[in-house]
Design a protein around this motif. Structure first.
Motif, mmCIF file in Angstrom:
data_model
loop_
_atom_site.group_PDB
_atom_site.id
_atom_site.type_symbol
_atom_site.label_atom_id
_atom_site.label_comp_id
_atom_site.label_asym_id
_atom_site.label_seq_id
_atom_site.Cartn_x
_atom_site.Cartn_y
_atom_site.Cartn_z
ATOM 1 N N ARG A 147 0.796 -1.230 0.000
ATOM 2 C CA ARG A 147 0.000 0.000 0.000
ATOM 3 C C ARG A 147 0.827 1.277 0.000
ATOM 4 N N PHE A 148 2.140 1.187 0.020
ATOM 5 C CA PHE A 148 2.958 2.402 0.098
ATOM 6 C C PHE A 148 3.853 2.533 -1.129
ATOM 7 N N VAL A 149 3.929 3.765 -1.647
ATOM 8 C CA VAL A 149 4.815 4.102 -2.764
ATOM 9 C C VAL A 149 5.753 5.206 -2.309
ATOM 10 N N LEU A 150 7.040 5.014 -2.503
ATOM 11 C CA LEU A 150 8.044 5.992 -2.094
ATOM 12 C C LEU A 150 8.365 6.924 -3.253
ATOM 13 N N GLY A 151 7.918 8.166 -3.158
ATOM 14 C CA GLY A 151 8.292 9.188 -4.121
ATOM 15 C C GLY A 151 9.448 10.008 -3.580
ATOM 16 N N VAL A 152 10.489 10.205 -4.394
ATOM 17 C CA VAL A 152 11.668 10.969 -3.981
ATOM 18 C C VAL A 152 11.972 12.029 -5.035
ATOM 19 N N GLY A 153 12.756 13.037 -4.641
ATOM 20 C CA GLY A 153 13.115 14.094 -5.576
ATOM 21 C C GLY A 153 14.161 15.012 -4.994
ATOM 22 N N ILE A 154 14.525 16.027 -5.773
ATOM 23 C CA ILE A 154 15.696 16.841 -5.431
ATOM 24 C C ILE A 154 15.380 18.170 -4.763
ATOM 25 N N GLY A 155 14.114 18.552 -4.602
ATOM 26 C CA GLY A 155 13.858 19.847 -4.000
ATOM 27 C C GLY A 155 14.224 20.990 -4.929
ATOM 28 N N HIS A 156 14.598 22.128 -4.344
ATOM 29 C CA HIS A 156 14.816 23.351 -5.121
ATOM 30 C C HIS A 156 16.093 24.058 -4.685
ATOM 31 N N PRO A 157 16.850 24.604 -5.645
ATOM 32 C CA PRO A 157 18.095 25.287 -5.270
ATOM 33 C C PRO A 157 17.863 26.486 -4.376
ATOM 34 N N GLU A 158 16.696 27.139 -4.497
ATOM 35 C CA GLU A 158 16.416 28.310 -3.664
ATOM 36 C C GLU A 158 16.134 27.938 -2.215
#
Length: 276
Positions: free
Chosen positions: A87-98
């Motif tokens: 039931r769980f999906v791990l979404g990841v990402g890099i955010g923002h330089p600011e």
């Protein structure tokens, strides 16, 4: 993907979610609950939503790789998988330089993070990647179940599908406001969009879609604001959400503006009667 997301989901930051809203959204028929704003590595926010519901998928959109190392995130993934299998999906990402002081070499950092998730035995088909530009979209198709674009339009969805190919999942977020007065709706939308239109990841993507500096300045042109925040009746908003599906989305993730917490539920129920 090993889990079924359904055609429509709901996105909110963790402080907007809660057991009552989560249970109500599930009851209304949405397929997934997505937690934004860089949820912590312990994934306790996801655990709360999973415990408050019975079968709906819960995902992060997204865990910020600059904020949390992959190893503890992987450990948390396995805890949730043991407690709530499938039931769980791990979404990841890099955010923002600011916003992230350590922001550097974003593409290589994403690759390294995915490698670390591999080491932590997080299955590729149970993770997704925040992606806007072509290079990261391709990476999401190669190394994860698919892409989680944010602050986009159906035209971006169309282009993203071409980049991803047919097999990878494409799950764009779309903001909505159940308000039929154009002036009121645009005022609410501009207030919400103000911080986003200062972030280069988003503005660069909007320019790739053909929007200009003039469109982005001063809170956004009417054309841009209306594209980023659909407003009107439930039927009118549903037509705009359907445009993402027609352009190649697998699921459209709805973020309703203008309310807080459980007060959001009537709006989601009204949309569900049209969408689902």
């Amino acid at each position: 993907m090993a889990v079924d997301l359904g055609r429509f989901g709901v996105w909110h930051q963790a402080d907007k979610w809660g057991p009552e809203l989560a249970a109500g959204v599930e009851q209304a028929g949405y397929g997934a609950l997505w937690i934004g704003a860089s949820p912590a590595a312990d994934l306790r926010d996801a655990e709360v939503l999973l415990a408050s519901t019975s079968s709906v998928v819960v995902g992060t959109s997204i865990v910020n790789l600059w904020k949390d190392d992959a190893a503890p995130v992987a450990e948390s993934y396995h805890r949730l998988e043991e407690e709530h299998p499938g039931r769980f999906v791990l979404g990841v990402g890099i955010g923002h330089p600011e916003r992230d002081r350590e922001y550097k070499s974003p593409y290589e950092s994403i690759v390294d993070y995915l490698d670390a998730l591999d080491d932590g035995k997080v299955p590729a088909d149970r993770r997704m990647l925040a992606a806007l530009g072509p290079r990261v979209l391709k990476l999401s198709a190669e190394r994860t179940a698919g892409a989680l674009p944010y602050l986009t339009t159906p035209e971006h969805t169309r282009r993203a599908r071409e980049t991803l190919g047919a097999r990878a999942l494409l799950v764009p977020e779309q903001k909505v406001l159940l308000e039929t007065d154009d002036e009121i709706a645009r005022a609410v939308a501009r207030d919400y969009l103000a911080s986003y239109l200062k972030l280069s990841n988003y503005t660069s993507n909007l320019k790739r879609l053909g929007y200009t500096d003039e469109d982005i300045a001063n809170g956004g042109s009417d054309e841009l604001v209306d594209a980023l925040v659909l407003h009107g009746t439930a039927v009118e908003i549903a037509e705009g959400l359907q445009a993402h599906l027609d352009a190649g989305a697998d699921q459209v993730v709805v973020q309703q503006l203008g309310k807080e917490g459980p007060d959001l539920l009537p709006g989601y129920e009204a949309l569900a009667t049209v969408l689902l």
